[in-house]
Design an enzyme around this catalytic site. Structure first.
Site, PDB file in Angstrom:
ATOM      1  N   LEU A   1     -11.759   0.998  -3.216  1.00 37.91           N
ATOM      2  CA  LEU A   1     -11.865   0.138  -4.177  1.00 37.91           C
ATOM      3  C   LEU A   1     -11.566   0.481  -5.490  1.00 37.91           C
ATOM      4  CD1 LEU A   1     -14.613  -2.366  -2.649  1.00 37.91           C
ATOM      5  CD2 LEU A   1     -12.184  -2.354  -2.267  1.00 37.91           C
TER       6      LEU A   1
ATOM      7  N   ASP B   1      -3.714   1.338  -9.793  1.00 39.93           N
ATOM      8  CA  ASP B   1      -5.352   0.931 -10.083  1.00 39.93           C
ATOM      9  C   ASP B   1      -5.567   1.015 -11.328  1.00 39.93           C
ATOM     10  OD1 ASP B   1      -5.142   1.411  -7.189  1.00 39.93           O
ATOM     11  OD2 ASP B   1      -6.334   3.449  -7.536  1.00 39.93           O
TER      12      ASP B   1
ATOM     13  N   THR C   1       2.951   2.282  -2.082  1.00 42.48           N
ATOM     14  CA  THR C   1       4.241   1.741  -2.877  1.00 42.48           C
ATOM     15  C   THR C   1       4.347   2.193  -4.114  1.00 42.48           C
ATOM     16  OG1 THR C   1       3.468  -0.209  -2.723  1.00 42.48           O
ATOM     17  CG2 THR C   1       4.891  -0.026  -0.932  1.00 42.48           C
TER      18      THR C   1
ATOM     19  N   GLU D   1       0.868  -1.184  -0.189  1.00 40.91           N
ATOM     20  CA  GLU D   1       0.082  -0.029  -0.084  1.00 40.91           C
ATOM     21  C   GLU D   1       0.851   1.206   0.158  1.00 40.91           C
ATOM     22  OE1 GLU D   1      -2.822   0.462  -1.108  1.00 40.91           O
ATOM     23  OE2 GLU D   1      -3.689  -1.125   0.286  1.00 40.91           O
TER      24      GLU D   1
ATOM     25  N   GLY E   1     -14.953   6.150  -3.766  1.00 45.01           N
ATOM     26  CA  GLY E   1     -14.429   6.915  -2.633  1.00 45.01           C
ATOM     27  C   GLY E   1     -14.341   5.758  -1.445  1.00 45.01           C
TER      28      GLY E   1
HETATM   29  P1  ADP Z   1     -11.974   5.551  -5.269  1.00 44.20           P
HETATM   30  O1  ADP Z   1     -10.973   5.258  -6.501  1.00 44.20           O
HETATM   31  O2  ADP Z   1     -11.137   4.494  -4.345  1.00 44.20           O
HETATM   32  O3  ADP Z   1     -13.280   4.959  -5.342  1.00 44.20           O
HETATM   33  P2  ADP Z   1     -11.358   8.192  -5.643  1.00 44.20           P
HETATM   34  O4  ADP Z   1     -11.465   9.441  -4.696  1.00 44.20           O
HETATM   35  O5  ADP Z   1     -10.142   8.170  -6.196  1.00 44.20           O
HETATM   36  O6  ADP Z   1     -11.967   7.039  -4.747  1.00 44.20           O
HETATM   37  O7  ADP Z   1     -12.413   8.215  -6.761  1.00 44.20           O
HETATM   38  C1  ADP Z   1     -13.656   8.634  -6.555  1.00 44.20           C
HETATM   39  C2  ADP Z   1     -14.429   9.592  -7.473  1.00 44.20           C
HETATM   40  O8  ADP Z   1     -14.537   8.803  -8.587  1.00 44.20           O
HETATM   41  C3  ADP Z   1     -15.919   9.987  -7.253  1.00 44.20           C
HETATM   42  O9  ADP Z   1     -15.900  11.076  -6.248  1.00 44.20           O
HETATM   43  C4  ADP Z   1     -16.331  10.371  -8.546  1.00 44.20           C
HETATM   44  O10 ADP Z   1     -15.918  11.776  -8.920  1.00 44.20           O
HETATM   45  C5  ADP Z   1     -15.560   9.600  -9.609  1.00 44.20           C
HETATM   46  N1  ADP Z   1     -16.593   8.436  -9.835  1.00 44.20           N
HETATM   47  C6  ADP Z   1     -16.197   7.152  -9.776  1.00 44.20           C
HETATM   48  N2  ADP Z   1     -17.238   6.330 -10.372  1.00 44.20           N
HETATM   49  C7  ADP Z   1     -18.202   7.136 -10.439  1.00 44.20           C
HETATM   50  C8  ADP Z   1     -19.622   6.915 -11.025  1.00 44.20           C
HETATM   51  N3  ADP Z   1     -19.954   5.740 -11.276  1.00 44.20           N
HETATM   52  N4  ADP Z   1     -20.182   8.016 -11.603  1.00 44.20           N
HETATM   53  C9  ADP Z   1     -19.564   9.173 -11.521  1.00 44.20           C
HETATM   54  N5  ADP Z   1     -18.443   9.439 -10.731  1.00 44.20           N
HETATM   55  C10 ADP Z   1     -17.851   8.473 -10.633  1.00 44.20           C
HETATM   56 MG    MG Z   2      -9.178   6.247  -7.131  1.00 44.65          MG
END
Ligand code: ADP
Ligand code: MG
Length: 376
Positions: A121, A166, A31, A29, A118
């Site tokens: 995952l 990712d 890394t 993590e 968020g």
């Molecule tokens: P993670 O990648 O861990 O889920 P991030 O903060 O990197 O968290 O990314 C989340 C962001 O990606 C959300 O706040 C949104 O802006 C965008 N996002 C992800 N999936 C969707 C979706 N299905 N519809 C709209 N926006 C999305």
């Molecule tokens: Mg992300």
């Protein structure tokens, strides 16, 4: 999904559907942005994008999760500026595609995702990779270039200085296998996991704000450590690091210690998995968590509680936070038959402590991104 597409755009004729998975990172993590090692697996939680070419020059993007439609001129998309909005992810991808010689054609898009946002995952990479495939609309692209291009979209357009993990695992995921990624060579090897164990993610339901300054601080602190030591952190063994750790300011020293020991834990975990040493795999996960909690300081009380509670439940080998931290999910390694009891106990303990029901996502290692189907 096509019914929703029809309601939204009138017709779904010629629609093509692309899928890109989220992921859970088993170990390794924070890394990836220092050229280190990671061991994620792609999940069956995924983002789907359905797309049909549009005759009117517009690019429309609808997210079913946001229930929001945004319109752009396809001709002007390459000159877009970030809007600090969820559309920055697909638009950033369109900008990078255009830059790489794949101009984006006018189209109507529908985004549908089962990856919780968020939560660590990686809904962001799933969205980027699925959008890229939809924009490419069957044009061939080198898979590594696809992953790197999506990473550039997140770095350059969204403004998140993320590593490659990712996007890479979303592209290169493999059914029934974890994937060890060398974030310097960008090579990988598949790591089959022992059959007598399973993994589950547990969502603390605390949304991380990864775009916040803490992630960027960690990136900067690691760069400072590598600069002071005169070599990339991934080239240092824990023993080599300890002999020079005193050269670093206290906070930078702890950050670097996490990275150096975490890289060693990835190798050890893969080795232990190959040997079927389940107890050691579990211990390494817990060490990883403690290192993230105490040295890297990216955990939070909810994640610590989930890990500590998991470790007290029968059949659990190990548990740790997964993803960027400050909320999101833990990942727990356990005996498959222990799952129902684990779920009951972790839910009731977490509810009692935080008055929130955590969501569980059993982790099934899944294939990487691709076109899902070409419906008639
Ligand atoms: P993670 O990648 O861990 O889920 P991030 O903060 O990197 O968290 O990314 C989340 C962001 O990606 C959300 O706040 C949104 O802006 C965008 N996002 C992800 N999936 C969707 C979706 N299905 N519809 C709209 N926006 C999305
Ligand atoms: Mg992300």
């Amino acid at each position: 999904m096509l019914e929703t597409f029809r309601q939204l755009y009138g017709s779904a004729e010629g629609a093509r559907i692309y899928r890109a998975p989220g992921r859970v990172n088993l170990i390794g993590e924070h890394t990836d942005y220092t050229q280190g090692f990671v061991l994620p697996m792609a999940l069956d939680l995924a983002t789907h994008v359905a797309a049909v070419q549009s005759p009117d020059g517009m690019l429309r993007i609808y997210s079913e999760q946001r229930r929001e439609l945004r319109e752009f001129s396809a001709a002007g998309i390459a000159q877009s500026q970030p809007a600090h909005h969820w559309t920055d992810y697909p638009v950033g991808v369109a900008v990078e595609l255009a830059r790489a010689g794949f101009p984006v054609a006018p189209a109507n898009l529908l985004i549908c995702s089962s990856v919780p946002e968020g939560s660590g995952l990686s809904s962001s990479a799933a969205l980027e990779v699925a959008s890229a495939l939809a924009f490419l609309s069957g044009r061939p692209i080198d898979p590594l270039e696809l992953a790197r291009l999506c990473q550039r979209a997140e770095r350059n357009f969204v403004g998140m200085p993320c590593g490659i993990m990712d996007q890479y695992i979303s592209v290169f995921g493999r059914l029934n296998s974890a994937v060890e990624i060398d974030c310097r060579s960008l090579g990988h090897r598949f790591v089959p996991l022992p059959e007598s164990i399973t993994f589950t993610a547990v969502n603390s339901m605390v949304k991380h704000a990864l775009a916040g300054s803490a992630y960027k601080d960690r990136v900067a602190e690691c760069a400072a450590a590598a600069e002071s030591l005169g070599q990339p952190l991934r080239d240092l063994s824990p023993a080599q690091f300890e002999s020079r750790a005193h050269e670093l300011p206290a906070v930078v020293e702890r950050r670097a210690r996490h990275v150096v020991t975490e890289n060693a834990r990835v190798a050890d975990f893969v080795d232990s998995s190959t040997r079927g040493d389940l107890a050691r795999m579990g211990r390494l996960m817990v060490e990883s968590h403690r290192s993230l909690q105490n040295d890297y300081e990216v955990s939070c009380q909810e994640l610590d509680f989930l890990v500590d509670t998991a470790l007290s439940i029968d059949g659990v080998y190990g548990s740790r936070m997964t993803g960027g931290g400050f909320g999101g999910c833990t990942v727990t390694m356990l005996r498959p038959d222990a799952m129902p009891n684990f779920q009951r106990q972790i839910e009731s303990a977490y509810e009692a402590r935080f008055q929130v029901t955590p969501r569980l996502y059993p982790c099934h290692p899944s294939a990487g991104a691709g076109e899902e189907s070409t419906p008639r």
